[in-house]
Design a protein around this motif. Structure first.
Motif, PDB file in Angstrom:
ATOM      1  N   ASN A   3      -0.935  11.523   0.013  1.00 15.23           N
ATOM      2  CA  ASN A   3      -1.759  10.801   0.959  1.00 15.23           C
ATOM      3  C   ASN A   3      -1.808  11.612   2.239  1.00 15.23           C
ATOM      4  O   ASN A   3      -0.792  11.836   2.875  1.00 15.23           O
ATOM      5  CB  ASN A   3      -1.139   9.422   1.199  1.00 15.23           C
ATOM      6  CG  ASN A   3      -2.033   8.548   2.036  1.00 15.23           C
ATOM      7  OD1 ASN A   3      -2.325   8.889   3.179  1.00 15.23           O
ATOM      8  ND2 ASN A   3      -2.486   7.437   1.493  1.00 15.23           N
ATOM      9  N   GLU A   5      -7.311  10.310   4.335  1.00 16.91           N
ATOM     10  CA  GLU A   5      -7.561   9.259   5.314  1.00 16.91           C
ATOM     11  C   GLU A   5      -7.894   9.916   6.637  1.00 16.91           C
ATOM     12  O   GLU A   5      -7.122  10.735   7.126  1.00 16.91           O
ATOM     13  CB  GLU A   5      -6.303   8.406   5.521  1.00 16.91           C
ATOM     14  CG  GLU A   5      -6.167   7.226   4.598  1.00 16.91           C
ATOM     15  CD  GLU A   5      -4.988   6.351   5.015  1.00 16.91           C
ATOM     16  OE1 GLU A   5      -5.099   5.637   6.023  1.00 16.91           O
ATOM     17  OE2 GLU A   5      -3.948   6.429   4.336  1.00 16.91           O
ATOM     18  N   HIS A  60       3.463  11.337   1.828  1.00 16.72           N
ATOM     19  CA  HIS A  60       2.538  10.700   2.761  1.00 16.72           C
ATOM     20  C   HIS A  60       2.593  11.539   4.029  1.00 16.72           C
ATOM     21  O   HIS A  60       3.616  11.585   4.695  1.00 16.72           O
ATOM     22  CB  HIS A  60       2.973   9.265   3.061  1.00 16.72           C
ATOM     23  CG  HIS A  60       2.378   8.262   2.133  1.00 16.72           C
ATOM     24  ND1 HIS A  60       2.673   8.222   0.783  1.00 16.72           N
ATOM     25  CD2 HIS A  60       1.487   7.262   2.349  1.00 16.72           C
ATOM     26  CE1 HIS A  60       1.984   7.224   0.228  1.00 16.72           C
ATOM     27  NE2 HIS A  60       1.261   6.636   1.149  1.00 16.72           N
ATOM     28  N   ASN A  85      -2.520  10.697  -7.664  1.00 15.78           N
ATOM     29  CA  ASN A  85      -3.244   9.808  -6.772  1.00 15.78           C
ATOM     30  C   ASN A  85      -3.348  10.520  -5.437  1.00 15.78           C
ATOM     31  O   ASN A  85      -2.356  10.654  -4.735  1.00 15.78           O
ATOM     32  CB  ASN A  85      -2.479   8.499  -6.596  1.00 15.78           C
ATOM     33  CG  ASN A  85      -2.194   7.869  -7.943  1.00 15.78           C
ATOM     34  OD1 ASN A  85      -3.095   7.369  -8.599  1.00 15.78           O
ATOM     35  ND2 ASN A  85      -0.943   7.942  -8.385  1.00 15.78           N
ATOM     36  N   THR A  86      -4.510  11.006  -5.137  1.00 15.65           N
ATOM     37  CA  THR A  86      -4.658  11.717  -3.875  1.00 15.65           C
ATOM     38  C   THR A  86      -5.673  10.990  -3.024  1.00 15.65           C
ATOM     39  O   THR A  86      -6.739  10.609  -3.494  1.00 15.65           O
ATOM     40  CB  THR A  86      -5.042  13.200  -4.076  1.00 15.65           C
ATOM     41  OG1 THR A  86      -5.305  13.779  -2.790  1.00 15.65           O
ATOM     42  CG2 THR A  86      -6.250  13.380  -4.964  1.00 15.65           C
ATOM     43  N   LYS A  87      -5.276  10.756  -1.793  1.00 16.31           N
ATOM     44  CA  LYS A  87      -6.130   9.941  -0.942  1.00 16.31           C
ATOM     45  C   LYS A  87      -6.218  10.541   0.452  1.00 16.31           C
ATOM     46  O   LYS A  87      -5.222  10.672   1.143  1.00 16.31           O
ATOM     47  CB  LYS A  87      -5.538   8.534  -0.871  1.00 16.31           C
ATOM     48  CG  LYS A  87      -6.401   7.559  -0.130  1.00 16.31           C
ATOM     49  CD  LYS A  87      -5.785   6.169  -0.196  1.00 16.31           C
ATOM     50  CE  LYS A  87      -6.321   5.307   0.923  1.00 16.31           C
ATOM     51  NZ  LYS A  87      -5.505   4.116   1.116  1.00 16.31           N
ATOM     52  N   GLU A 122       0.805  -1.226   0.000  1.00 18.03           N
ATOM     53  CA  GLU A 122       0.000   0.000   0.000  1.00 18.03           C
ATOM     54  C   GLU A 122       0.840   1.281   0.000  1.00 18.03           C
ATOM     55  O   GLU A 122       0.672   2.161  -0.825  1.00 18.03           O
ATOM     56  CB  GLU A 122      -0.950  -0.021   1.203  1.00 18.03           C
ATOM     57  CG  GLU A 122      -1.806   1.229   1.364  1.00 18.03           C
ATOM     58  CD  GLU A 122      -2.745   1.491   0.191  1.00 18.03           C
ATOM     59  OE1 GLU A 122      -3.114   0.515  -0.497  1.00 18.03           O
ATOM     60  OE2 GLU A 122      -3.086   2.672  -0.055  1.00 18.03           O
ATOM     61  N   HIS A 123       1.747   1.380   0.930  1.00 17.36           N
ATOM     62  CA  HIS A 123       2.538   2.599   1.086  1.00 17.36           C
ATOM     63  C   HIS A 123       3.399   2.892  -0.153  1.00 17.36           C
ATOM     64  O   HIS A 123       3.848   4.003  -0.369  1.00 17.36           O
ATOM     65  CB  HIS A 123       3.429   2.411   2.321  1.00 17.36           C
ATOM     66  CG  HIS A 123       3.948   3.672   2.915  1.00 17.36           C
ATOM     67  ND1 HIS A 123       3.154   4.542   3.621  1.00 17.36           N
ATOM     68  CD2 HIS A 123       5.196   4.218   2.913  1.00 17.36           C
ATOM     69  CE1 HIS A 123       3.891   5.560   4.034  1.00 17.36           C
ATOM     70  NE2 HIS A 123       5.124   5.397   3.626  1.00 17.36           N
ATOM     71  N   ASP A 132       6.027  11.834  -4.125  1.00 18.77           N
ATOM     72  CA  ASP A 132       5.132  11.132  -3.214  1.00 18.77           C
ATOM     73  C   ASP A 132       5.229  11.775  -1.840  1.00 18.77           C
ATOM     74  O   ASP A 132       6.300  11.839  -1.252  1.00 18.77           O
ATOM     75  CB  ASP A 132       5.560   9.653  -3.155  1.00 18.77           C
ATOM     76  CG  ASP A 132       4.684   8.824  -2.222  1.00 18.77           C
ATOM     77  OD1 ASP A 132       4.268   9.341  -1.166  1.00 18.77           O
ATOM     78  OD2 ASP A 132       4.442   7.649  -2.541  1.00 18.77           O
ATOM     79  N   LYS A 169      -3.273  12.034   5.883  1.00 17.40           N
ATOM     80  CA  LYS A 169      -4.003  11.358   6.949  1.00 17.40           C
ATOM     81  C   LYS A 169      -4.129  12.270   8.161  1.00 17.40           C
ATOM     82  O   LYS A 169      -3.179  12.967   8.519  1.00 17.40           O
ATOM     83  CB  LYS A 169      -3.259  10.081   7.330  1.00 17.40           C
ATOM     84  CG  LYS A 169      -3.942   9.268   8.395  1.00 17.40           C
ATOM     85  CD  LYS A 169      -3.242   7.921   8.516  1.00 17.40           C
ATOM     86  CE  LYS A 169      -3.751   7.171   9.744  1.00 17.40           C
ATOM     87  NZ  LYS A 169      -3.102   5.849   9.835  1.00 17.40           N
ATOM     88  N   THR A 214       1.758  11.511  -5.925  1.00 13.79           N
ATOM     89  CA  THR A 214       0.935  10.826  -4.943  1.00 13.79           C
ATOM     90  C   THR A 214       0.851  11.711  -3.715  1.00 13.79           C
ATOM     91  O   THR A 214       1.867  12.197  -3.227  1.00 13.79           O
ATOM     92  CB  THR A 214       1.580   9.476  -4.539  1.00 13.79           C
ATOM     93  OG1 THR A 214       1.743   8.691  -5.712  1.00 13.79           O
ATOM     94  CG2 THR A 214       0.708   8.740  -3.538  1.00 13.79           C
TER      95      THR A 214
END
Ligand code: ADP
Ligand code: MG
Lengths: 451, 247
Positions: free
Chosen positions: A342, A376, A313, A372-374, A52-53, A311, A344, A340
């Motif tokens: 992410n 959480e 995170h 890809n943006t997510k 995933e990461h 990326d 959270k 990317t």
């Protein structure tokens, strides 16, 4: 695809890894810490595209014959002057492939004390040990690897009650290498109680050819050191830290890194991230609100182009009540590049009255560009305010046409709209020289956009 | 000034302009009226060079030069100006920055001396005043959150700054109250001279009380079906368009 068996972790099988860490530092207590990290690293499998990461990063280049470069390189001082973006600093730390370049650095230990781990006194050792042990909470085995292999760990101590007018400038360079080489870096910043400091981290690639400021992928560079890096910023009660992190490497550079920010009671973090991406550019950003009434502000701009990737995170943890966090990241994704993001937000059970806001906006310049943006959210407290949003947009062709009808050519119109998309974030850089340096980078990165 | 002969244009493979001819001489004001969907905005887009508006026949010359092959920005720099029916909002780009880039590009192309920032700001503030816009609008994003009337006045201000030779005003009067209408008309009248021409697209005769046209044309189904002097506008106001379409 890479195999996930432990024997395939390159030079980092058991015996070699220990050999290397022993060779790098001569202090036993550091060896012990590194040994622990090595063990943790060895228990994990290398990520694949299914992890995933790591879904959007290719680490298949990381192979059995990678070696650790322990070489200490001298760098030309005039080069450093060119590289430091015309920003005044109080002290300059230059690391080349993770090794401290003393000749190029300007360390005066004038109020802010910079201590190599090896020369740490008993209290510092204890501090370093506990920070590194806490920071071993991560989801990224390359960070464990970093913790196992870094050589010149540095502790930057900003004394309590101190106001540091000019930034501490940390320049980290990766050099070209003929074969695959890897380097580690470990920086701990302790912002003492009531202190006020600025820290700039700047990552760049050093070519063997004369330096030019081009990010042109048509130029073929051989590979650079695979740079692993961790920075821990520990902000004590009522202190303010202004942190800027610039990734301005060449397209073929590779970096996996992490910034861990720890905020104690009433402290404040203002951080700014800027990256143009490269063949691997992954930054994990953790913010731990550990003391009540602490406030974090994260701003980020990313501008990958060509086939580069980027990326981020980010993980904001509200561990205690009454903290606020503000996070705004915007990206312009050009050509066939890939980003990317992410974001959270984790609000712990007892962290009542938390106020967390996160926004991520992306502008895709081509049909091949990818984001890809997510978001959480993990919220375990009930009395909280939490706002979270992500958008993806394309350039507004109507706006391009409108600008053209006013005599502005298409290329400039695209540039204006792109800059307009992120412009307002620049005001979050309070240091004026730094703001104009970043603005120049922005102009520069956007100037060779293809329409 | 502008000579259009038998112009035909398609949008998304649908034929919209079906053989339109128009001759505008220096200093003249032409009004174009016509029912909704007749192709008035399309004419402005085709002339200004909007992507997706395909010319399938005919010609358009500005000052003797075929403009249909040029990029939109080149047409603008050669003196063609379109005031939009729906001006575009561009958040993040300040009005000032936009106007400066626009004036700089145009002046450079026309071989005029560049304006330094101070003189430009002074000029921009002057023009703001002329269209009754507060200078604080210069700091805002281009048209961002402007009311309908403010957007239209911003268009007229741009026209004043760029000093074009041919101005096409696409329903600049729609949705304006009487005061704003007066401002727009004053702006146009202030810009009038023997070398500057106007094409004014409008539904309403009332604008033509303030800006007196030399010619009035009726555009219907992609063609000009009737031309006359200003009395034609009055007649249209009274009787609508259907009587001409039946003729
Ligand atoms: N982008 C478009 N796609 C398809 N049809 C269009 C488009 N733009 C305009 N049209 C059509 O072209 C015709 C003329 O439109 P327009 O020029 O806007 O008319 P007017 O300005 O006279 O009201 C209309 O039938 C309209 O539906
Ligand atoms: Mg229309």
């Amino acid at each position: 695809m890479i195999s996930s068996s432990t024997t395939d972790k390159g030079f980092l099988n058991d015996s070699k890894l220990c050999e290397h860490s022993a060779q790098l530092s001569n202090a036993n207590w550091i060896n012990d810490l590194q040994q622990k990290a090595a063990e943790k690293y060895l228990q994990q499998n290398l990520p694949t595209r299914k992890t995933e990461h790591w879904k959007y990063n290719d680490v298949s280049f990381f192979k059995a014959n990678d070696y650790l470069s322990a070489e200490q390189l001298a760098v030309d001082e005039s080069l450093i002057e060119k590289l430091t973006l015309e920003v005044n600093f109080s002290q300059l730390i230059v690391l080349v492939n993770g090794r401290l370049a003393e000749n190029a650095s300007k360390i005066n230990n004038d109020s802010v004390i910079i201590t190599p781990f090896e020369s740490a006194d008993a209290a510092q050792k204890e501090y370093i040990g506990s920070q590194l042990s806490d920071s071993s909470q991560n989801k990224n085995l390359f960070l464990d690897l970093n913790n196992a292999i870094y050589s010149d760990g540095l502790l930057i101590d900003i004394p309590a009650n101190d106001t540091v007018d000019a930034p501490i400038y940390i320049l980290q360079l990766s050099t070209e290498t003929e074969s695959s080489a890897i380097s580690g870096s470990q920086i701990l910043v302790r912002c003492g109680k009531n202190s006020n400091s600025q820290v700039i981290e700047h990552f760049a690639s050093l070519t063997k050819k004369p330096l030019n400021d081009s990010h042109d992928s048509s130029q073929q560079f051989s590979q650079f050191h695979f740079a692993l890096q961790q920075t821990v910023i520990d902000i004590e009660a009522n202190a303010l830290c202004t942190h800027t992190r610039l990734n301005l490497e060449k397209p073929s550079a590779r970096q996996v890194s992490r910034v861990l920010n720890r905020l104690e009671r009433d402290s404040k973090l203002e951080s700014f991230y800027f990256s143009r991406g490269s063949s691997l550019n992954k930054t994990d950003i953790d913010v731990w609100h550990e003391g009540t009434n602490s406030h974090s502000e994260l701003t980020g701009i990313y501008l990958p182009s060509n086939k580069d990737t980027i990326d981020y995170h980010t993980c904001i943890e509200h561990r205690v009540p009454h903290c606020t966090s503000r996070e705004v990241f915007r990206g312009i994704i050009a050509d066939e590049s890939k980003a990317t993001f992410n974001g959270k937000i984790h609000i712990f059970k007892d962290a009542q009255k938390s106020d967390a806001q996160l926004s991520n906006k992306n502008l895709l310049l081509t049909n091949q560009a990818e984001i890809n943006t997510k978001p959480e959210l993990e919220i375990y407290a009930d009395d909280v305010v939490c706002a979270h949003g992500a958008t993806i947009a394309k350039i507004d062709e109507k706006a391009i046409y409108y600008l053209q009808t006013r005599g502005i050519n298409e290329l400039n119109a695209r540039k204006m709209l792109s800059i307009g998309f992120i412009n307002e974030l620049l005001v979050n850089i309070k240091n004026e020289a730094l703001m104009s340096a970043v603005a120049r980078q922005l102009e520069f990165s956007l100037s060779d956009l293809n329409s | 000034m502008l000579t259009i002969k038998n112009l035909q244009a398609d949008v998304e493979e649908k034929n919209i302009l079906k053989g339109l001819s128009l001759d505008v001489k220096p200093g003249e004001i032409h009004a174009i009226m016509g029912p909704n969907g007749s192709g008035k905005s399309t004419l402005g887009y085709v002339l200004s060079g909007r992507e997706g508006y395909q010319v399938s026949g005919g010609s358009a010359e500005l000052n003797g030069e075929n403009i249909l092959e040029l990029e939109a920005d080149e047409r603008a720099k050669k003196g063609l100006f379109l005031a939009f029916q729906y001006p575009v909002e561009i958040p993040g780009v300040s009005n000032m920055e936009f106007l400066k880039a626009s004036v700089d590009a145009t002046r450079e192309y026309q071989g005029k001396e560049a304006l330094d920032t101070v003189s430009f700001m002074k000029l921009a503030r002057e023009k703001c005043k002329a269209v009754n816009l507060d200078p604080s609008f210069l700091k805002r994003g281009v048209n961002e959150g402007f009311s309908g009337g403010e957007k239209k006045r911003n268009e007229i201000m741009q026209m004043m700054l760029l000093e074009p030779s041919l101005c096409i005003l696409d329903e600049t009067d729609s949705g304006l109250d009487i005061d704003a209408l007066q401002v727009v008309a004053d702006g146009v009248n202030a810009c009038r001279d023997e070398n500057r021409s106007f094409i004014i697209v409008t539904h309403y005769q009332r604008l033509l009380d303030y800006i007196v046209p030399d010619k009035v044309h009726v555009l219907s189904d992609g063609k000009i079906i009737k031309s006359g002097d200003k009395s034609l506008a009055l007649e249209l106001e009274e009787k609508g368009y259907s009587w001409i379409e039946k003729e």
